[in-house]
Design a protein around this motif. Structure first.
Motif, mmCIF file in Angstrom:
data_model
loop_
_atom_site.group_PDB
_atom_site.id
_atom_site.type_symbol
_atom_site.label_atom_id
_atom_site.label_comp_id
_atom_site.label_asym_id
_atom_site.label_seq_id
_atom_site.Cartn_x
_atom_site.Cartn_y
_atom_site.Cartn_z
ATOM 1 N N ARG A 146 0.779 -1.238 0.000
ATOM 2 C CA ARG A 146 0.000 0.000 0.000
ATOM 3 C C ARG A 146 0.814 1.294 0.000
ATOM 4 N NH1 ARG A 146 -3.376 -1.491 4.081
ATOM 5 N NH2 ARG A 146 -1.933 -0.646 5.593
ATOM 6 N N SER A 147 1.717 1.485 0.962
ATOM 7 C CA SER A 147 2.435 2.748 1.071
ATOM 8 C C SER A 147 3.409 2.971 -0.077
ATOM 9 C CB SER A 147 3.187 2.830 2.397
ATOM 10 O OG SER A 147 4.155 1.806 2.482
ATOM 11 N N ALA A 148 3.731 1.916 -0.837
ATOM 12 C CA ALA A 148 4.635 2.071 -1.981
ATOM 13 C C ALA A 148 4.023 2.925 -3.085
ATOM 14 C CB ALA A 148 5.021 0.701 -2.536
ATOM 15 N N ALA A 149 2.723 3.189 -3.015
ATOM 16 C CA ALA A 149 2.093 4.068 -4.009
ATOM 17 C C ALA A 149 2.716 5.454 -4.008
ATOM 18 C CB ALA A 149 0.590 4.168 -3.741
ATOM 19 N N PHE A 150 3.352 5.841 -2.884
ATOM 20 C CA PHE A 150 3.998 7.152 -2.776
ATOM 21 C C PHE A 150 5.512 7.069 -3.000
ATOM 22 C CE2 PHE A 150 0.184 7.347 -0.155
ATOM 23 C CZ PHE A 150 -0.374 8.558 -0.509
ATOM 24 N N ALA A 151 6.035 5.915 -3.400
ATOM 25 C CA ALA A 151 7.481 5.750 -3.558
ATOM 26 C C ALA A 151 8.035 6.806 -4.505
ATOM 27 C CB ALA A 151 7.805 4.353 -4.071
ATOM 28 N N PRO A 152 9.174 7.439 -4.152
ATOM 29 C CA PRO A 152 9.703 8.561 -4.947
ATOM 30 C C PRO A 152 10.441 8.114 -6.200
ATOM 31 C CG PRO A 152 11.136 8.151 -3.083
ATOM 32 C CD PRO A 152 9.974 7.195 -2.932
ATOM 33 N N VAL A 153 9.749 7.391 -7.074
ATOM 34 C CA VAL A 153 10.358 6.908 -8.314
ATOM 35 C C VAL A 153 10.695 8.100 -9.208
ATOM 36 C CG1 VAL A 153 9.989 5.486 -10.354
ATOM 37 C CG2 VAL A 153 9.086 4.750 -8.153
ATOM 38 N N GLU A 154 11.915 8.100 -9.714
ATOM 39 C CA GLU A 154 12.339 9.196 -10.583
ATOM 40 C C GLU A 154 11.697 9.054 -11.961
ATOM 41 O OE1 GLU A 154 16.533 11.262 -12.142
ATOM 42 O OE2 GLU A 154 16.539 9.401 -10.977
ATOM 43 N N LYS A 155 11.125 10.141 -12.450
ATOM 44 C CA LYS A 155 10.463 10.167 -13.765
ATOM 45 C C LYS A 155 9.518 8.978 -13.934
ATOM 46 C CE LYS A 155 12.813 11.158 -17.408
ATOM 47 N NZ LYS A 155 13.850 11.079 -18.459
ATOM 48 N N PRO A 156 8.471 8.894 -13.124
ATOM 49 C CA PRO A 156 7.565 7.740 -13.229
ATOM 50 C C PRO A 156 6.924 7.653 -14.608
ATOM 51 C CG PRO A 156 6.601 9.474 -11.872
ATOM 52 C CD PRO A 156 8.012 9.871 -12.124
ATOM 53 N N GLY A 157 7.034 6.467 -15.207
ATOM 54 C CA GLY A 157 6.431 6.242 -16.522
ATOM 55 C C GLY A 157 5.288 5.259 -16.487
ATOM 56 N N LEU A 158 5.311 4.329 -15.504
ATOM 57 C CA LEU A 158 4.243 3.339 -15.358
ATOM 58 C C LEU A 158 3.870 3.225 -13.897
ATOM 59 C CD1 LEU A 158 2.387 1.014 -16.318
ATOM 60 C CD2 LEU A 158 4.343 -0.531 -16.001
ATOM 61 N N LEU A 159 2.589 3.391 -13.603
ATOM 62 C CA LEU A 159 2.027 3.193 -12.269
ATOM 63 C C LEU A 159 0.986 2.091 -12.392
ATOM 64 C CD1 LEU A 159 1.474 6.956 -11.373
ATOM 65 C CD2 LEU A 159 3.455 5.539 -10.793
ATOM 66 N N ALA A 160 1.191 0.991 -11.688
ATOM 67 C CA ALA A 160 0.311 -0.168 -11.838
ATOM 68 C C ALA A 160 -0.160 -0.655 -10.482
ATOM 69 C CB ALA A 160 1.034 -1.296 -12.580
ATOM 70 N N VAL A 161 -1.371 -1.183 -10.445
ATOM 71 C CA VAL A 161 -1.918 -1.808 -9.245
ATOM 72 C C VAL A 161 -2.548 -3.124 -9.655
ATOM 73 C CG1 VAL A 161 -4.069 -0.472 -9.500
ATOM 74 C CG2 VAL A 161 -3.531 -1.580 -7.313
ATOM 75 N N TRP A 162 -2.242 -4.167 -8.897
ATOM 76 C CA TRP A 162 -2.811 -5.489 -9.160
ATOM 77 C C TRP A 162 -3.907 -5.770 -8.145
ATOM 78 C CZ3 TRP A 162 -3.494 -9.144 -12.558
ATOM 79 C CH2 TRP A 162 -3.901 -10.401 -12.145
ATOM 80 N N ASP A 163 -5.051 -6.237 -8.645
ATOM 81 C CA ASP A 163 -6.188 -6.625 -7.811
ATOM 82 C C ASP A 163 -6.657 -5.445 -6.968
ATOM 83 O OD1 ASP A 163 -8.147 -8.238 -6.798
ATOM 84 O OD2 ASP A 163 -6.847 -9.380 -5.454
ATOM 85 N N ASP A 164 -7.104 -4.388 -7.631
ATOM 86 C CA ASP A 164 -7.433 -3.134 -6.946
ATOM 87 C C ASP A 164 -8.626 -3.253 -6.021
ATOM 88 O OD1 ASP A 164 -8.954 -3.338 -9.510
ATOM 89 O OD2 ASP A 164 -9.860 -1.473 -8.813
ATOM 90 N N GLY A 165 -9.416 -4.327 -6.134
ATOM 91 C CA GLY A 165 -10.558 -4.499 -5.234
ATOM 92 C C GLY A 165 -10.204 -5.078 -3.882
ATOM 93 N N ASP A 166 -8.967 -5.535 -3.699
ATOM 94 C CA ASP A 166 -8.561 -6.118 -2.418
ATOM 95 C C ASP A 166 -8.617 -5.056 -1.331
ATOM 96 O OD1 ASP A 166 -6.700 -7.060 -0.230
ATOM 97 O OD2 ASP A 166 -6.559 -8.780 -1.574
ATOM 98 N N ASP A 167 -9.193 -5.405 -0.173
ATOM 99 C CA ASP A 167 -9.336 -4.411 0.890
ATOM 100 C C ASP A 167 -7.993 -3.995 1.485
ATOM 101 O OD1 ASP A 167 -8.742 -6.718 2.260
ATOM 102 O OD2 ASP A 167 -10.643 -6.818 3.342
ATOM 103 N N SER A 168 -6.915 -4.727 1.193
ATOM 104 C CA SER A 168 -5.590 -4.312 1.657
ATOM 105 C C SER A 168 -5.134 -3.023 0.997
ATOM 106 C CB SER A 168 -4.559 -5.414 1.382
ATOM 107 O OG SER A 168 -4.860 -6.589 2.092
#
Length: 678
Positions: free
Chosen positions: A256-278
């Motif tokens: 979850r908290s990795a959604a804010f990871a300071p990736v340099e020049k983000p080109g792809l943001l992906a989430v797997w199984d977005d319905g999971d309550d986690s």
């Protein structure tokens, strides 16, 4: 005497950009803004945007982040002299401008406070790790992946091409049953990194992190990706996070908290199984990973990929609005890859003749499917909705849940209780109830509300003598994988381990328990869990079978039989729009004491009378030990059209800030687009 050792009265301000705007760590709504401080000369070089600082605020020394430096304060000289930055805690600029803007946008979207969001985004400082020499990383050149696997999906190859050219493509991916989703996501990341940009993947749990990290490392090299999870421990987590912040690593996999990871020049943001309550943050302001990544993709001009075997109503809205393209297989490809799914209703079918199979709630068709798979030396997966032995008991006469008369906790039958005359035990206080009497009808007999995974494993062991039975989840360790040999795996939803070559059969038991929760998303959640388990089964051409014990007339069961998550998501979204529930509208749940809820709702209505309010209604106290059962709590639902979502969030934030400034005693919990409103 050094400059730093002089008294504050002797300090002089920096010659260039002498004013720093600092986000002070104060989680009070009425103080949710940057404050201006003077930068002394001796801190001029270290006081750069993004560093941690310490400032004096309301007579106390507090931590904060330096957001930017400017020439003049917006408050002017008439407001008195500005206080000094007392200390630069660390010269490491940990809060990038992109992540700071994201934290502000997330706080505004969810009517929250910047300090709460940035606490999720930036891990606590570990001084020793900061002083370590960065590890040398061998970053090998990344080649563009072969698009053959993605070409099995409509628009799949085009999406991979868009990533390779640096375009901000948005897509919702419906993964095939049996698909190696970590490999496909690793290929998408490789295409992004090969184009000179960063990739970020957020998954629900540690097991998914391990699978995705292994696939990414195979594509990008072991030093080309890091995994960020809370299980790492503070030092190792901060070490890896710093490697990303310093630009040494371009790909991140995490929870979850990795959604804010300071990736340099983000080109792809992906989430797997977005319905999971986690993916839903349990702390204020309760952001959801999918929405965080959508917000980030908007601001950073990055591609977004929402993937899973199922499709949520929120993902369907992205498709129907035209913001995202569907990446889905043709029906012929789905039929070839999917197992044969059969629905068996519990009320109109016979259980197997074997008495032990009857105890395990296994219909004759499911019993036969399991026996055939085991006879072919293939494993069988059994999904049980609840953990424990008999975790939930109810009155045999009126079906009311059995409650402890001492603390009102739920009554259950722990394992081994059959040796103590089957006496129910409170799951909160542990008291044994020998003279149960229902508070509703006065009945004295109890029945099993649902049978847990441990009891099911025990009964299946008797029904299939000589076959090994293993448990995954529900109090037992979650298995990473199981061999392809004959055996039975009893798992709770989300803990199903993959089998080498796939399972021969899957039995999805107690469908009524999966569908009987009082929750807006119950059907969507049931289909998501069923598809996740069924996707681990061999194709029907290899004898793979799935038996779901649920009424075949229910639409969600039909969606499983047809393997049509997109069609079900479209129907679910239309139903939500008809009744006016998210994601068709923006809705906020306001919860607290009656007076506090009325205070917030009245403030919002005063600012915007056209806002619709449902309730308030009385709600139960938190269902956990130590909860105060006599405290009256209410919930009001406030909703607006989606186009007015920002307005609603702003009015709620103002109402909370007003209460905060008045030091109102009763807290109010505000959740925008709550995942549970049942």
């Amino acid at each position: 005497m050094s400059t730093a050792s002089r008294t504050r009265g002797e300090w002089t301000a920096a010659a260039v950009l002498p004013v720093a705007r600092v986000a002070v760590d104060v989680p009070l709504a009425h103080l949710d803004r940057p404050f201006d401080y003077r930068v002394p000369t001796h801190l001029d070089a270290e006081a750069v945007p993004g560093v941690r600082v310490r400032v004096r605020f309301a007579g106390r020394l507090l931590d904060g982040f330096l957001i930017e430096r400017v020439e003049e304060s917006e408050y002017g000289s008439g407001r008195g002299k500005l206080a000094w930055i007392d200390k630069v805690v660390s010269p490491e600029p940990v809060l990038s401008a992109e992540v700071a803007a994201l934290c502000r946008a997330v706080a505004d979207r969810y009517a929250g406070v910047f300090a709460d969001v940035v606490r999720m985004a930036v891990p606590p400082r570990h001084a020793r790790v900061e002083k370590e020499a960065p590890r040398e990383r061998e970053i090998a050149p990344v080649e563009s992946p072969d698009p053959a696997a993605w070409a099995r999906y409509q628009h799949g190859a085009a999406f991979l091409e868009a990533l390779g050219s640096g375009r901000a493509a948005h897509a919702v991916w419906q993964a095939l049953p049996g698909e190696s989703w970590p490999e496909r996501l690793a290929e998408a990341a490789a295409a992004t990194v090969a184009a000179g940009r960063g990739a970020l993947l957020v998954v629900p749990d540690q097991r998914d992190v391990e699978a995705a990290h292994a696939a990414f490392a195979a594509r990008l090299g072991a030093d080309g990706v890091v995994a960020l999870t809370a299980d790492l421990g503070p030092a190792e987590r901060y070490r890896r996070w710093l490697a990303v912040r310093r630009g040494a690593v371009r790909a991140v996999v995490g929870t979850r908290s990795a959604a804010f990871a300071p990736v340099e020049k983000p080109g792809l943001l992906a989430v797997w199984d977005d319905g999971d309550d986690s993916h839903a943050e349990p702390r204020s302001p309760y952001p959801q990973v999918r929405d965080v990544l959508i917000t980030r993709a908007h601001a950073a001009g990055a591609a977004l990929l929402v993937g899973g075997h199922a499709r949520t109503a929120e993902a369907q809205l992205l498709v129907e609005s035209g913001w995202a393209r569907p990446i889905s297989p043709d029906r012929a490809v789905v039929r070839a890859a999917a197992p044969r799914v059969t629905a068996i209703g519990e009320s109109d079918t016979q259980l197997a003749r074997d008495p032990d199979a009857r105890g395990a709630r296994v219909p004759a068709v499911a019993f036969e499917a399991a026996r055939q798979a085991l006879g072919a030396d293939r494993p069988v997966l059994v999904q049980v909705p609840r953990a424990g032995y008999l975790p939930w008991l109810s009155c045999a006469q009126c079906r009311e849940p059995a409650r402890c008369r001492h603390c009102a906790g739920p009554m259950g039958l722990p394992r081994g209780a059959e040796h103590d005359a089957g006496l129910p035990t409170c799951r909160w206080c542990g008291r044994v109830e020998s003279t149960y009497r229902c508070g509703g009808c006065g009945g004295r007999r109890l029945r099993a509300g649902v049978v847990g995974s441990r009891r099911t494993a025990e009964e299946l062991g008797r029904a299939f003598p000589g076959v090994s039975v293993r448990s995954s989840g529900g109090g037992a360790p979650v298995l990473a994988s199981v061999p392809s040999a004959a055996g039975i795996v009893v798992a709770t939803p989300g803990a199903e381990p993959p089998a080498e070559g796939g399972y021969g059969a899957a039995l999805l038991l107690d469908g009524w328990a999966m569908l009987s929760r009082a929750d807006l998303r119950v059907m969507e959640e049931a289909l998501r869990r069923w598809l996740a388990a069924s996707a681990l089964v061999r194709p029907h051409s290899e004898g793979g079978r799935v038996i779901v014990v649920a009424d075949s007339a229910i639409p969600v069961v039909q969606a499983l039989v047809r393997w049509d998550p997109a069609g079900f998501a479209a129907e679910e979204l239309a139903a939500r729009a008809e009744v006016g529930f998210p994601p068709a509208v923006r809705m906020a749940a306001v919860e607290g004491s009656p007076g506090a809820v009325a205070d917030v709702v009245d403030a919002v209505l005063a600012a915007e009378p056209r806002i619709e309010v449902l309730g308030p209604v009385e709600i139960d106290p938190p269902d956990e030990p130590g909860a105060t059962t006599h405290e009256v709590r209410e919930r009001a639902l406030v909703r607006v059209p989606r186009t007015q979502g920002r307005v609603l969030a702003k009015h709620l934030a103002v109402a909370q800030a007003t209460r905060s400034s008045r030091k109102a005693p009763d807290p109010v919990r505000v959740r925008l687009d709550p995942s549970e409103v049942g």
